[in-house]
Scaffold this motif. Structure first.
Motif, PDB file in Angstrom:
ATOM      1  N   VAL A  34      29.909   3.309   3.671  1.00  0.00           N
ATOM      2  CA  VAL A  34      30.187   1.895   4.389  1.00  0.00           C
ATOM      3  C   VAL A  34      29.296   1.286   5.019  1.00  0.00           C
ATOM      4  N   ARG A  35      27.817   1.645   4.860  1.00  0.00           N
ATOM      5  CA  ARG A  35      26.837   1.189   5.312  1.00  0.00           C
ATOM      6  C   ARG A  35      26.557  -0.353   4.629  1.00  0.00           C
ATOM      7  N   GLY A  36      26.403  -1.438   5.517  1.00  0.00           N
ATOM      8  CA  GLY A  36      26.028  -2.516   4.778  1.00  0.00           C
ATOM      9  C   GLY A  36      27.451  -3.399   4.516  1.00  0.00           C
ATOM     10  N   ARG A  37      28.593  -2.669   4.698  1.00  0.00           N
ATOM     11  CA  ARG A  37      29.705  -3.438   4.619  1.00  0.00           C
ATOM     12  C   ARG A  37      30.709  -3.330   5.807  1.00  0.00           C
ATOM     13  N   PHE A  38      30.486  -2.325   6.522  1.00  0.00           N
ATOM     14  CA  PHE A  38      31.379  -2.429   7.971  1.00  0.00           C
ATOM     15  C   PHE A  38      30.359  -2.419   9.105  1.00  0.00           C
ATOM     16  N   THR A  39      30.823  -2.926  10.020  1.00  0.00           N
ATOM     17  CA  THR A  39      29.992  -3.251  11.321  1.00  0.00           C
ATOM     18  C   THR A  39      30.902  -2.773  12.548  1.00  0.00           C
ATOM     19  N   ILE A  40      30.277  -1.875  13.397  1.00  0.00           N
ATOM     20  CA  ILE A  40      30.907  -1.335  14.536  1.00  0.00           C
ATOM     21  C   ILE A  40      30.481  -2.136  15.760  1.00  0.00           C
ATOM     22  N   SER A  41      31.151  -2.722  16.643  1.00  0.00           N
ATOM     23  CA  SER A  41      30.765  -3.267  17.872  1.00  0.00           C
ATOM     24  C   SER A  41      31.566  -3.173  19.045  1.00  0.00           C
ATOM     25  N   ARG A  42      31.238  -3.459  20.265  1.00  0.00           N
ATOM     26  CA  ARG A  42      32.118  -3.275  21.521  1.00  0.00           C
ATOM     27  C   ARG A  42      31.995  -4.351  22.452  1.00  0.00           C
ATOM     28  N   GLY A  43      32.922  -4.330  23.190  1.00  0.00           N
ATOM     29  CA  GLY A  43      32.840  -5.404  24.115  1.00  0.00           C
ATOM     30  C   GLY A  43      33.571  -4.812  25.448  1.00  0.00           C
ATOM     31  N   VAL A  81      36.752  -1.521  21.283  1.00  0.00           N
ATOM     32  CA  VAL A  81      35.818  -1.470  20.280  1.00  0.00           C
ATOM     33  C   VAL A  81      36.127  -2.017  19.014  1.00  0.00           C
ATOM     34  N   TYR A  82      35.458  -2.447  18.156  1.00  0.00           N
ATOM     35  CA  TYR A  82      35.981  -3.236  17.035  1.00  0.00           C
ATOM     36  C   TYR A  82      35.223  -2.514  15.492  1.00  0.00           C
ATOM     37  N   LEU A  83      35.962  -2.805  14.737  1.00  0.00           N
ATOM     38  CA  LEU A  83      35.303  -2.311  13.214  1.00  0.00           C
ATOM     39  C   LEU A  83      35.554  -3.650  12.323  1.00  0.00           C
ATOM     40  N   GLN A  84      34.684  -4.165  11.852  1.00  0.00           N
ATOM     41  CA  GLN A  84      34.698  -5.293  10.858  1.00  0.00           C
ATOM     42  C   GLN A  84      34.231  -4.643   9.556  1.00  0.00           C
ATOM     43  N   MET A  85      35.256  -4.917   8.834  1.00  0.00           N
ATOM     44  CA  MET A  85      35.171  -4.058   7.436  1.00  0.00           C
ATOM     45  C   MET A  85      35.240  -5.187   6.350  1.00  0.00           C
ATOM     46  N   ASN A  86      34.325  -5.344   5.767  1.00  0.00           N
ATOM     47  CA  ASN A  86      34.045  -6.523   4.644  1.00  0.00           C
ATOM     48  C   ASN A  86      34.007  -5.621   3.191  1.00  0.00           C
ATOM     49  N   SER A  87      34.206  -6.525   2.067  1.00  0.00           N
ATOM     50  CA  SER A  87      33.887  -6.174   0.771  1.00  0.00           C
ATOM     51  C   SER A  87      34.879  -4.720   0.637  1.00  0.00           C
ATOM     52  N   LEU A  88      36.107  -4.648   1.098  1.00  0.00           N
ATOM     53  CA  LEU A  88      36.732  -3.487   0.913  1.00  0.00           C
ATOM     54  C   LEU A  88      37.004  -2.849  -0.474  1.00  0.00           C
ATOM     55  N   LYS A  89      37.022  -1.750  -0.571  1.00  0.00           N
ATOM     56  CA  LYS A  89      37.693  -1.138  -1.744  1.00  0.00           C
ATOM     57  C   LYS A  89      38.587  -0.184  -1.755  1.00  0.00           C
ATOM     58  N   ARG A  90      39.139   0.177  -2.920  1.00  0.00           N
ATOM     59  CA  ARG A  90      40.356   1.038  -2.765  1.00  0.00           C
ATOM     60  C   ARG A  90      40.237   2.409  -2.015  1.00  0.00           C
ATOM     61  N   GLU A  91      38.802   2.939  -2.289  1.00  0.00           N
ATOM     62  CA  GLU A  91      38.607   4.077  -1.657  1.00  0.00           C
ATOM     63  C   GLU A  91      38.381   4.073   0.026  1.00  0.00           C
ATOM     64  N   ASP A  92      38.556   2.812   0.452  1.00  0.00           N
ATOM     65  CA  ASP A  92      38.425   2.684   1.929  1.00  0.00           C
ATOM     66  C   ASP A  92      39.618   2.951   2.662  1.00  0.00           C
ATOM     67  N   ARG A  93      41.063   2.973   1.787  1.00  0.00           N
ATOM     68  CA  ARG A  93      42.293   2.846   2.102  1.00  0.00           C
ATOM     69  C   ARG A  93      42.508   4.166   3.015  1.00  0.00           C
ATOM     70  N   LEU A 110      39.320  -4.137  12.783  1.00  0.00           N
ATOM     71  CA  LEU A 110      40.132  -3.361  13.474  1.00  0.00           C
ATOM     72  C   LEU A 110      39.922  -3.402  15.083  1.00  0.00           C
ATOM     73  N   SER A 111      40.746  -3.185  15.896  1.00  0.00           N
ATOM     74  CA  SER A 111      40.254  -3.406  17.121  1.00  0.00           C
ATOM     75  C   SER A 111      40.678  -1.828  17.804  1.00  0.00           C
ATOM     76  N   CYS A 112      40.229  -1.369  18.993  1.00  0.00           N
ATOM     77  CA  CYS A 112      40.956  -0.359  19.537  1.00  0.00           C
ATOM     78  C   CYS A 112      40.693  -0.625  21.016  1.00  0.00           C
ATOM     79  N   ALA A 113      41.681  -0.733  21.790  1.00  0.00           N
ATOM     80  CA  ALA A 113      41.661  -1.075  23.232  1.00  0.00           C
ATOM     81  C   ALA A 113      41.857   0.281  23.936  1.00  0.00           C
ATOM     82  N   ALA A 114      41.126   0.463  25.051  1.00  0.00           N
ATOM     83  CA  ALA A 114      41.077   1.643  25.706  1.00  0.00           C
ATOM     84  C   ALA A 114      41.354   1.366  27.094  1.00  0.00           C
ATOM     85  N   SER A 115      42.242   2.334  27.590  1.00  0.00           N
ATOM     86  CA  SER A 115      42.694   2.231  28.893  1.00  0.00           C
ATOM     87  C   SER A 115      42.691   3.538  29.834  1.00  0.00           C
ATOM     88  N   GLY A 116      42.604   3.471  31.168  1.00  0.00           N
ATOM     89  CA  GLY A 116      42.728   4.932  31.872  1.00  0.00           C
ATOM     90  C   GLY A 116      41.087   5.522  32.202  1.00  0.00           C
TER      91      GLY A 116
END
Length: 124
Positions: free
Chosen positions: A64-73, A79-91, A20-26
């Motif tokens: 989500v610890r160990g499966r998701f990674t938040i980062s930013r540029g 800001v990004y959210l890399q989501m790995n090993s997704l489970k049904r409960e992450d929906r 996921l990405s989140c673009a900020a403006s303003g």
């Protein structure tokens, strides 16, 4: 006026990945702490992850610890959210949020600005 726009959601099989990405403006992006929350149907909005304004500190909810990674540029105001090993409960609908000098990372009230959200569906 700060605006946040999420992208990158969609349908993925259990065990798969999405970013996921989140673009900020303003606003001055590098001055703000950023967070990701999610809301599943019929449930309260819950904290997922957060990152400090310069990216030096991150925190995650236990599930989500160990499966998701938040980062930013900061150069890209994103800001990004890399989501790995997704489970049904992450929906859920995933929302990014922005706040200034946040102390309680998981507290919704600490974030002043919110995106509209992006849906993530995980199939079995």
């Amino acid at each position: 006026q700060v605006q946040l726009k999420e992208s990158g959601g969609g349908l993925v099989q259990a065990g798969g990945s999405l970013r996921l990405s989140c673009a900020a403006s303003g606003g001055t992006f590098g001055s703000y702490d950023m967070g990701w929350f999610r809301q599943a149907p019929g449930k309260d909005r819950e904290f997922v992850a957060a990152i400090s304004r310069r990216g030096g500190s991150t925190t995650y909810t236990r599930s989500v610890r160990g499966r998701f990674t938040i980062s930013r540029g900061n150069a890209k105001n994103t800001v990004y959210l890399q989501m790995n090993s997704l489970k049904r409960e992450d929906r859920a609908v995933y929302l990014c949020a922005e706040g200034s000098r946040i102390i309680g990372w998981g507290r919704r009230g600490e974030y002043a600005y919110w995106g509209l959200g992006n849906k993530v569906t995980v199939s079995s």
